[in-house]
Design a protein around this motif. Structure first.
Motif, PDB file in Angstrom:
ATOM      1  N   ALA A  68       0.860  -1.199   0.000  1.00  0.00           N
ATOM      2  CA  ALA A  68       0.000   0.000   0.000  1.00  0.00           C
ATOM      3  C   ALA A  68       0.886   1.236   0.000  1.00  0.00           C
ATOM      4  O   ALA A  68       1.930   1.262   0.648  1.00  0.00           O
ATOM      5  CB  ALA A  68      -0.893  -0.003   1.230  1.00  0.00           C
ATOM      6  N   GLY A  70       0.596   5.680   0.105  1.00  0.00           N
ATOM      7  CA  GLY A  70      -0.134   6.945   0.106  1.00  0.00           C
ATOM      8  C   GLY A  70       0.715   7.995  -0.579  1.00  0.00           C
ATOM      9  O   GLY A  70       0.903   7.984  -1.788  1.00  0.00           O
ATOM     10  N   GLY A  71       1.270   8.909   0.235  1.00  0.00           N
ATOM     11  CA  GLY A  71       2.077   9.995  -0.345  1.00  0.00           C
ATOM     12  C   GLY A  71       3.535   9.646  -0.553  1.00  0.00           C
ATOM     13  O   GLY A  71       4.297  10.452  -1.073  1.00  0.00           O
ATOM     14  N   ASN A  72       3.934   8.435  -0.128  1.00  0.00           N
ATOM     15  CA  ASN A  72       5.332   7.989  -0.236  1.00  0.00           C
ATOM     16  C   ASN A  72       6.299   8.957   0.447  1.00  0.00           C
ATOM     17  O   ASN A  72       7.364   9.262  -0.092  1.00  0.00           O
ATOM     18  CB  ASN A  72       5.735   7.769  -1.696  1.00  0.00           C
ATOM     19  N   THR A  73       5.918   9.427   1.611  1.00  0.00           N
ATOM     20  CA  THR A  73       6.821  10.288   2.389  1.00  0.00           C
ATOM     21  C   THR A  73       7.385   9.558   3.612  1.00  0.00           C
ATOM     22  O   THR A  73       8.088  10.172   4.420  1.00  0.00           O
ATOM     23  CB  THR A  73       6.096  11.562   2.902  1.00  0.00           C
ATOM     24  N   GLY A  74       7.053   8.291   3.751  1.00  0.00           N
ATOM     25  CA  GLY A  74       7.530   7.525   4.903  1.00  0.00           C
ATOM     26  C   GLY A  74       9.058   7.503   4.937  1.00  0.00           C
ATOM     27  O   GLY A  74       9.713   7.577   3.892  1.00  0.00           O
ATOM     28  N   THR A 141      -0.565  11.298   3.143  1.00  0.00           N
ATOM     29  CA  THR A 141      -2.015  11.070   3.130  1.00  0.00           C
ATOM     30  C   THR A 141      -2.477  10.634   4.516  1.00  0.00           C
ATOM     31  O   THR A 141      -1.693  10.104   5.303  1.00  0.00           O
ATOM     32  CB  THR A 141      -2.375   9.951   2.139  1.00  0.00           C
ATOM     33  N   ASN A 145      -0.706   8.338   7.309  1.00  0.00           N
ATOM     34  CA  ASN A 145      -0.538   8.825   8.693  1.00  0.00           C
ATOM     35  C   ASN A 145      -1.056   7.783   9.685  1.00  0.00           C
ATOM     36  O   ASN A 145      -0.434   7.538  10.720  1.00  0.00           O
ATOM     37  CB  ASN A 145      -1.300  10.127   8.924  1.00  0.00           C
ATOM     38  N   THR A 148       1.071   4.564   9.796  1.00  0.00           N
ATOM     39  CA  THR A 148       2.344   4.710  10.527  1.00  0.00           C
ATOM     40  C   THR A 148       2.129   5.277  11.928  1.00  0.00           C
ATOM     41  O   THR A 148       3.097   5.552  12.623  1.00  0.00           O
ATOM     42  CB  THR A 148       3.309   5.646   9.773  1.00  0.00           C
ATOM     43  N   GLY A 151       3.124  11.081  14.284  1.00  0.00           N
ATOM     44  CA  GLY A 151       3.115  11.973  15.449  1.00  0.00           C
ATOM     45  C   GLY A 151       3.011  13.423  15.021  1.00  0.00           C
ATOM     46  O   GLY A 151       1.928  13.962  14.885  1.00  0.00           O
ATOM     47  N   GLU A 201       1.482  -0.375   9.323  1.00  0.00           N
ATOM     48  CA  GLU A 201       2.361  -0.119   8.173  1.00  0.00           C
ATOM     49  C   GLU A 201       2.000  -0.962   6.944  1.00  0.00           C
ATOM     50  O   GLU A 201       2.877  -1.481   6.258  1.00  0.00           O
ATOM     51  CB  GLU A 201       3.820  -0.349   8.565  1.00  0.00           C
ATOM     52  N   ILE A 207      -6.163   0.479   4.538  1.00  0.00           N
ATOM     53  CA  ILE A 207      -7.106   1.468   5.074  1.00  0.00           C
ATOM     54  C   ILE A 207      -7.674   2.241   3.889  1.00  0.00           C
ATOM     55  O   ILE A 207      -6.911   2.784   3.063  1.00  0.00           O
ATOM     56  CB  ILE A 207      -6.386   2.431   6.040  1.00  0.00           C
ATOM     57  N   GLU A 433       8.228   7.524  16.202  1.00  0.00           N
ATOM     58  CA  GLU A 433       7.071   7.894  15.376  1.00  0.00           C
ATOM     59  C   GLU A 433       7.172   7.460  13.911  1.00  0.00           C
ATOM     60  O   GLU A 433       6.180   7.476  13.202  1.00  0.00           O
ATOM     61  CB  GLU A 433       6.804   9.412  15.451  1.00  0.00           C
TER      62      GLU A 433
HETATM   63  C1  LIG Z   1       9.785  16.077   5.661  1.00  0.00           C
HETATM   64  C2  LIG Z   1       9.128  14.981   6.450  1.00  0.00           C
HETATM   65  C3  LIG Z   1       8.714  15.211   7.741  1.00  0.00           C
HETATM   66  C4  LIG Z   1       8.095  14.209   8.489  1.00  0.00           C
HETATM   67  N1  LIG Z   1       7.708  14.500   9.747  1.00  0.00           N
HETATM   68  C5  LIG Z   1       7.103  13.549  10.483  1.00  0.00           C
HETATM   69  C6  LIG Z   1       6.655  13.840  11.802  1.00  0.00           C
HETATM   70  O1  LIG Z   1       6.830  14.928  12.319  1.00  0.00           O
HETATM   71  N2  LIG Z   1       6.033  12.842  12.470  1.00  0.00           N
HETATM   72  C7  LIG Z   1       5.837  11.601  11.941  1.00  0.00           C
HETATM   73  O2  LIG Z   1       5.266  10.734  12.593  1.00  0.00           O
HETATM   74  N3  LIG Z   1       6.254  11.316  10.705  1.00  0.00           N
HETATM   75  C8  LIG Z   1       6.881  12.242   9.958  1.00  0.00           C
HETATM   76  N4  LIG Z   1       7.299  11.937   8.696  1.00  0.00           N
HETATM   77  C9  LIG Z   1       7.152  10.540   8.225  1.00  0.00           C
HETATM   78  C10 LIG Z   1       5.698  10.093   8.164  1.00  0.00           C
HETATM   79  O3  LIG Z   1       5.588   8.725   8.459  1.00  0.00           O
HETATM   80  C11 LIG Z   1       5.005  10.310   6.869  1.00  0.00           C
HETATM   81  O4  LIG Z   1       5.200  11.601   6.394  1.00  0.00           O
HETATM   82  C12 LIG Z   1       3.488   9.996   6.826  1.00  0.00           C
HETATM   83  O5  LIG Z   1       2.853   9.620   8.009  1.00  0.00           O
HETATM   84  C13 LIG Z   1       3.326   8.858   5.865  1.00  0.00           C
HETATM   85  O6  LIG Z   1       2.224   9.109   5.051  1.00  0.00           O
HETATM   86  P1  LIG Z   1       2.258   8.720   3.503  1.00  0.00           P
HETATM   87  O7  LIG Z   1       0.901   8.930   2.974  1.00  0.00           O
HETATM   88  O8  LIG Z   1       3.349   9.429   2.794  1.00  0.00           O
HETATM   89  O9  LIG Z   1       2.588   7.159   3.595  1.00  0.00           O
HETATM   90  P2  LIG Z   1       3.556   6.276   2.703  1.00  0.00           P
HETATM   91  O10 LIG Z   1       4.957   6.757   2.812  1.00  0.00           O
HETATM   92  O11 LIG Z   1       3.008   6.146   1.355  1.00  0.00           O
HETATM   93  O12 LIG Z   1       3.442   4.878   3.463  1.00  0.00           O
HETATM   94  C14 LIG Z   1       3.936   4.715   4.762  1.00  0.00           C
HETATM   95  C15 LIG Z   1       3.563   3.314   5.277  1.00  0.00           C
HETATM   96  O13 LIG Z   1       2.161   3.220   5.425  1.00  0.00           O
HETATM   97  C16 LIG Z   1       1.625   2.206   4.575  1.00  0.00           C
HETATM   98  N5  LIG Z   1       0.373   2.766   4.024  1.00  0.00           N
HETATM   99  C17 LIG Z   1       0.222   3.936   3.347  1.00  0.00           C
HETATM  100  N6  LIG Z   1      -1.088   4.131   3.068  1.00  0.00           N
HETATM  101  C18 LIG Z   1      -1.763   3.057   3.566  1.00  0.00           C
HETATM  102  C19 LIG Z   1      -3.132   2.683   3.591  1.00  0.00           C
HETATM  103  N7  LIG Z   1      -4.087   3.444   3.049  1.00  0.00           N
HETATM  104  N8  LIG Z   1      -3.462   1.518   4.192  1.00  0.00           N
HETATM  105  C20 LIG Z   1      -2.521   0.714   4.748  1.00  0.00           C
HETATM  106  N9  LIG Z   1      -1.210   1.032   4.743  1.00  0.00           N
HETATM  107  C21 LIG Z   1      -0.829   2.180   4.168  1.00  0.00           C
HETATM  108  C22 LIG Z   1       2.698   1.924   3.555  1.00  0.00           C
HETATM  109  O14 LIG Z   1       2.618   0.598   3.068  1.00  0.00           O
HETATM  110  C23 LIG Z   1       3.953   2.195   4.354  1.00  0.00           C
HETATM  111  O15 LIG Z   1       4.293   1.068   5.109  1.00  0.00           O
HETATM  112  C24 LIG Z   1       7.903  12.928   7.920  1.00  0.00           C
HETATM  113  C25 LIG Z   1       8.305  12.701   6.608  1.00  0.00           C
HETATM  114  C26 LIG Z   1       8.912  13.698   5.870  1.00  0.00           C
HETATM  115  C27 LIG Z   1       9.309  13.420   4.468  1.00  0.00           C
END
Ligand SMILES: Cc1cc2nc3c(=O)[nH]c(=O)nc-3n(C[C@H](O)[C@H](O)[C@H](O)COP(=O)(O)OP(=O)(O)OC[C@H]3O[C@@H](n4cnc5c(N)ncnc54)[C@H](O)[C@@H]3O)c2cc1C
Length: 477
Positions: A68, A70-74, A141, A145, A148, A151, A201, A207, A433
């Motif tokens: 899965a 979302g925004g690929n910012t993990g 996304t 959030n 993961t 926080g 994760e 979700i 976090e």
């Molecule tokens: C500049 C920066 C600052 C950040 N600051 C913080 C911070 O202050 N606190 C903090 O906690 N994190 C922080 N992060 C990391 C944080 O984990 C992510 O930014 C965010 O929570 C992940 O969301 P995403 O949509 O990008 O998920 P993704 O990177 O796409 O995925 C993250 C994980 O979730 C899973 N996933 C994604 N979507 C779903 C779904 N719909 N259902 C099931 N699984 C899914 C994926 O398989 C992967 O394992 C930061 C990241 C960056 C780049």
């Protein structure tokens, strides 16, 4: 290939990406550029029912698994595929609907692919607050959030993503759609399944939507910046502010001088408001303080000034400045948020997302700094983070002039052992976090009690017996 044909039939031809290398790289490489996989395809369903159909079809294909995304910012590599070309990336980016806002119940129900900033905006439109806030909020996304248990900067007041979620809609490994989008604050009807999926994760289910808690918008906000001689002083300042403001203290971030110097080096438009060193050149810690109140701004500002002046008189703060308006407040936050970006520009680095009880945090940093000097002399300590939560990003950048990639490759293992041993000595966690992802699986295996891993494995086996979801993530082999 029959699978691709069937997936196109489910989601539409345009939403299955196979050969376009330029487009694929955004899904196959992680934000930190530490992992670059190759997927079987990237599929973007437009509804929860389509997600369920995609899961059922993939489950029927031997050897295929689903990642899965979302925004690929993990930051731990959990959202990108491995190199096998047998993993389907399931992107939630088309699941973007706001299904509804319930002002009386103070909840919003949104689909998983909605970007965090858009969730905040939808809440604001209803004159309510969704308080989850982090530097990646323009691209991460809400599904990511929750997956993961993110926080961010207001955990001190509002808690992690888990505390902000009342219900989920999830596609299970059997391809069933399970919903608990009821918006109930009380529901003691057995095991809390919602909490199993939060922080999992992408290993237990996909979700597709969530019902989230909203709050009244504050009437007044004050942002302040202070410098402190030591981290212990910054902790003492926080205790003073907690006593004075209680729940009105919503954020408390700390940054060492090196982290802010890096921001000034790479973002020339950003300037730190107070000196990074004292009169004799000793580096200072900077803290960013966020206060929010349902009462009027003049009172909050007056109380903030009184408390901070008292802190300087007590020696906890060296200097203080209050943002005069929203623009200045925004600029102070940009300094904090630019640190991970400046680290990225500076080059690959060794990141740690540690949590230690606040009472031990200063001692932990002193002990870890000293231990590391023996392992990597001259490495630059970029230490910053959510001090209010006892959570620091305790990062190491290569010594000035050394090649960043070589530093990472040669030193990461030894540095991690040193830092995580210190974390354990102070009763902390090696992942506060960001989660485990691919990056910290070995650490989990080594440091989590065997009984806890056995229970986690039993849950994984019960919900996803064939390892369909993110098999290379979180749990050790
Ligand atoms: C500049 C920066 C600052 C950040 N600051 C913080 C911070 O202050 N606190 C903090 O906690 N994190 C922080 N992060 C990391 C944080 O984990 C992510 O930014 C965010 O929570 C992940 O969301 P995403 O949509 O990008 O998920 P993704 O990177 O796409 O995925 C993250 C994980 O979730 C899973 N996933 C994604 N979507 C779903 C779904 N719909 N259902 C099931 N699984 C899914 C994926 O398989 C992967 O394992 C930061 C990241 C960056 C780049």
């Amino acid at each position: 290939m029959a699978l691709l044909h069937d997936l196109r039939a489910i989601v539409g031809e345009a939403h299955v990406l196979v050969d376009d290398q330029d487009a694929l790289i955004g899904y196959e490489r992680d934000w930190r550029k530490r992992y670059r996989g190759h997927s079987l395809c990237v599929v973007s369903p437009g509804s929860a029912e389509d997600v369920a159909a995609v899961v059922r079809r993939c489950a029927a294909e031997p050897g295929v698994s689903i990642v899965a995304q979302g925004g690929n910012t993990g930051l731990v590599g959990g959202g990108v595929p491995d190199d096998s070309r047998r993993q389907v990336v399931l992107s939630t980016k088309r699941l973007r609907a706001v299904r509804g806002v319930d002002a009386d119940n103070q909840t919003i129900t949104v689909e998983a692919g909605l970007v965090l900033q858009e969730v905040q905006a939808a809440a604001a439109e209803a004159e309510l607050l969704f308080p989850l806030s982090l530097a990646a909020e323009g691209s991460c996304t809400i599904g990511g959030n929750l997956a993961t248990n993110a926080g961010g900067t207001q955990v001190l007041r509002f808690g992690n993503a888990r505390e902000l979620c009342l219900g989920l809609e999830v596609v299970t490994a059997q391809g069933e759609l399970w919903s608990s989008l009821h918006g109930l604050r009380k529901d003691n009807t057995g095991y809390d399944l919602r909490d199993l999926f939060i922080g999992s994760e992408g290993t237990l289910g996909i979700i597709t939507a969530a019902t989230l808690r909203l709050f009244p918008q504050p009437r007044a906000e004050v942002t302040a910046w202070a410098t402190c001689r030591t981290l212990a002083d910054a902790v003492a300042l926080m205790r003073r502010l907690r006593a004075a403001f209680d729940a009105e203290l919503v954020g408390y971030e700390a940054m060492n001088a090196a982290s802010l110097a890096l921001v000034e080096r790479h973002f020339s438009a950003l300037r730190v408001p107070l000196p990074l060193a004292d009169a004799v050149g000793a580096p200072l810690w900077s803290v960013l303080i966020a206060l929010a109140s349902p009462h009027d701004e003049a009172t909050l500002r007056g109380d903030a000034e009184t408390a901070l002046v008292a802190a300087t008189e007590a020696g906890e703060a060296v200097d203080i400045v209050l943002a005069a308006n929203e623009l200045q407040a925004r600029t102070l936050w940009q300094l904090r948020e630019a640190i991970p970006l400046a680290q990225g520009v500076e080059g690959l680095n060794i990141k740690h997302d540690i949590g230690v009880p606040l009472s031990s945090l200063a001692d932990f940093v002193a002990a870890a700094d000293a231990a590391l000097e023996a392992v990597v002399p001259g490495a630059r300590h970029i230490t910053f983070g959510h001090l209010g939560d006892g959570n620091l990003h305790y990062n190491l950048q290569a010594p000035e002039g050394d090649a960043a990639a070589d530093f990472l490759a040669a030193r990461e293992h030894a540095v991690n052992s040193c830092v995580y041993d210190a974390v354990a000595r102070f009763g902390g966690t090696f992942s506060a976090e960001h989660g485990i992802g691919r990056l910290k699986r070995a650490e989990l295996a080594a440091r989590k009690p065997a009984a806890a891993i056995a229970m986690m494995r039993a849950i994984k086996t019960a919900l996803d017996p064939h390892g369909l979801f993110n098999p290379d993530v979180l749990l050790p082999d």
